[in-house]
Write a protein that holds these residues in place. Sequence first.
Motif, short mmCIF file in Angstrom:
data_model
loop_
_atom_site.label_atom_id
_atom_site.label_comp_id
_atom_site.label_asym_id
_atom_site.label_seq_id
_atom_site.Cartn_x
_atom_site.Cartn_y
_atom_site.Cartn_z
N VAL A 1 0.84 -1.20 0.00
CA VAL A 1 0.00 0.00 0.00
C VAL A 1 0.87 1.25 0.00
CG1 VAL A 1 -1.62 1.36 1.38
CG2 VAL A 1 -1.99 -1.08 1.09
N CYS A 2 1.92 1.25 0.83
CA CYS A 2 2.83 2.39 0.89
C CYS A 2 3.46 2.65 -0.48
CB CYS A 2 3.94 2.15 1.93
SG CYS A 2 3.39 2.27 3.65
N ALA A 3 3.88 1.58 -1.15
CA ALA A 3 4.52 1.72 -2.45
C ALA A 3 3.56 2.28 -3.49
CB ALA A 3 5.06 0.36 -2.91
N VAL A 4 2.33 1.78 -3.50
CA VAL A 4 1.33 2.24 -4.48
C VAL A 4 0.99 3.70 -4.23
CG1 VAL A 4 -1.05 1.98 -5.26
CG2 VAL A 4 0.38 -0.05 -4.92
N CYS B 1 8.55 22.36 -10.39
CA CYS B 1 7.90 21.04 -10.40
C CYS B 1 8.68 20.06 -9.51
CB CYS B 1 7.82 20.50 -11.82
SG CYS B 1 6.60 21.30 -12.88
N ILE B 2 9.99 20.16 -9.54
CA ILE B 2 10.83 19.29 -8.71
C ILE B 2 10.60 19.56 -7.23
CG2 ILE B 2 13.25 18.86 -8.04
CD1 ILE B 2 13.96 19.20 -11.03
N VAL B 3 10.41 20.84 -6.88
CA VAL B 3 10.12 21.19 -5.49
C VAL B 3 8.80 20.57 -5.05
CG1 VAL B 3 9.60 23.08 -3.90
CG2 VAL B 3 11.38 23.37 -5.62
N ILE B 4 7.76 20.73 -5.86
CA ILE B 4 6.45 20.18 -5.52
C ILE B 4 6.51 18.66 -5.44
CG2 ILE B 4 4.05 19.97 -6.30
CD1 ILE B 4 4.42 22.72 -7.66
N LEU B 5 7.28 18.04 -6.33
CA LEU B 5 7.42 16.59 -6.33
C LEU B 5 8.01 16.08 -5.02
CD1 LEU B 5 7.46 13.82 -7.86
CD2 LEU B 5 9.76 14.44 -8.63
N PHE B 6 9.15 16.66 -4.62
CA PHE B 6 9.86 16.12 -3.45
C PHE B 6 9.32 16.64 -2.12
CE2 PHE B 6 13.30 15.43 -6.67
CZ PHE B 6 13.30 14.05 -6.59
N CYS B 7 8.87 17.88 -2.07
CA CYS B 7 8.31 18.41 -0.82
C CYS B 7 6.89 17.91 -0.59
CB CYS B 7 8.34 19.93 -0.81
SG CYS B 7 9.99 20.66 -0.75
N GLY B 8 6.12 17.71 -1.67
CA GLY B 8 4.74 17.30 -1.52
C GLY B 8 4.55 15.82 -1.25
N SER B 9 5.47 14.99 -1.72
CA SER B 9 5.25 13.53 -1.66
C SER B 9 5.86 12.88 -0.42
CB SER B 9 5.84 12.87 -2.91
OG SER B 9 7.26 13.04 -2.93
N LYS B 10 6.56 13.64 0.40
CA LYS B 10 7.30 13.04 1.52
C LYS B 10 6.58 13.27 2.84
CE LYS B 10 11.56 12.60 0.95
NZ LYS B 10 12.24 13.86 1.19
N LYS B 11 6.84 12.40 3.80
CA LYS B 11 6.26 12.51 5.14
C LYS B 11 7.37 12.44 6.18
CE LYS B 11 1.97 13.03 4.05
NZ LYS B 11 1.21 14.24 4.44
N SER B 12 7.24 13.26 7.22
CA SER B 12 8.33 13.45 8.18
C SER B 12 8.30 12.45 9.33
CB SER B 12 8.28 14.87 8.73
OG SER B 12 9.24 15.06 9.74
N LEU B 13 9.33 11.63 9.40
CA LEU B 13 9.51 10.74 10.54
C LEU B 13 9.89 11.55 11.78
CD1 LEU B 13 9.76 7.60 11.23
CD2 LEU B 13 12.21 7.95 11.00
N LEU C 1 2.73 6.03 -2.66
CA LEU C 1 3.87 6.89 -2.98
C LEU C 1 3.97 7.11 -4.49
CD1 LEU C 1 6.37 8.46 -2.04
CD2 LEU C 1 7.67 6.31 -2.19
N ALA C 2 3.79 6.03 -5.26
CA ALA C 2 3.85 6.15 -6.72
C ALA C 2 2.73 7.03 -7.26
CB ALA C 2 3.76 4.75 -7.35
N VAL C 3 1.53 6.88 -6.73
CA VAL C 3 0.39 7.68 -7.19
C VAL C 3 0.61 9.15 -6.87
CG1 VAL C 3 -2.05 8.17 -6.75
CG2 VAL C 3 -1.30 5.81 -7.08
N VAL C 4 1.03 9.45 -5.65
CA VAL C 4 1.22 10.85 -5.25
C VAL C 4 2.34 11.50 -6.06
CG1 VAL C 4 1.93 12.38 -3.36
CG2 VAL C 4 0.29 10.54 -2.93
#
Length: 323
Positions: free
Chosen positions: A239-242, A265-277, A244-247
């Motif tokens: 589920v995590c993999a799917v 676009c690169i900023v939105i890609l990396f800042c938007g798709s990540k979650k903070s541990l 992450l790929a969709v987002v």
Amino acid sequence: MTGFLKRLDPFILIMLGLVALASVLPVRGSAAVVADGVTDAAIMLLFFLHGAKLSREAIIAGLSHVRLHLSVLAVTFGLFPLIGLGVQAGLSGLMSPALLSGFLFLCLLPSTVQSSIAFTAMAKGNVAAAVCSASLSNLLGIFLTPMLVGLLMRKVTGHAAGVSLEAVQKIAVQLLLPFVLGHLSRPWLGGFIDKHKTWIGRVDRTSILLVVYTAFSASVVEGLWSKVSLLDLAGLLGVCAVVLAVVMGLTWYLSARLGFSREDCIVILFCGSKKSLASGVPMASTLFPAAVLGLMILPLMLFHQLQLIVCSILASRLHSGRS
């Protein structure tokens, strides 16, 4: 297989080792009370350092690129929660309810800071905008994540809407107050922190490891591993993999359609798709009962490692000009 192992973050391996240790030697009784006190102090130190690391310039600069920052926030606190609710509803009865709640929790968290900036730089994106977006996401997450948890996870928190007065007080004392004090102390501590980033990073990670060990200890005592099967864990990883790929696919496609430059676009890609541990683990310990804490952060631990591996590969491709 060797290449995969090389991409594993040593920090995650240590964390998994502590999960294994907590499974066979959980802290109990009076020792658990002491460990909880030390953990609370570690969380306060962690957020004090987060505040001290955030420069005033980053906050001010964050106001200038409004459309980009709103796009990142829309993905982080809009798209992700909707996906989390969809996954929870769609897999209800097929996966452990506690794990699904943990997955929804990770969808409510802010973005990472250091790794978002690092991957943006590696991919030749707009680094200044990434600093602002990631910092703004973490700053707003102190308020937005608890609010979303109270609204969307009432079965876990035990409250119909919002968060309880006790939870608000705990958030204010353990998260917000140290963060504000840390930021106010930056004129005096900023130089020291910037000069000793390696050691500060070790303090951050040590605090997180302490929270993980005490959280899993409490959950193991409450019968954690009798509630979760290997099939559940495998399904959760899928589920995590799917997701992450969709987002990542949606953020890259939509940001381009909205007319952003490749760098943005690169900023939105990396800042938007990540979650903070770093933010998620201490927030979970503040918001959830000890008995369910291990299950709340287990999806986040898996997602965190997966996002590091995928983003490192993708950043390398973008650096070489491939999309």
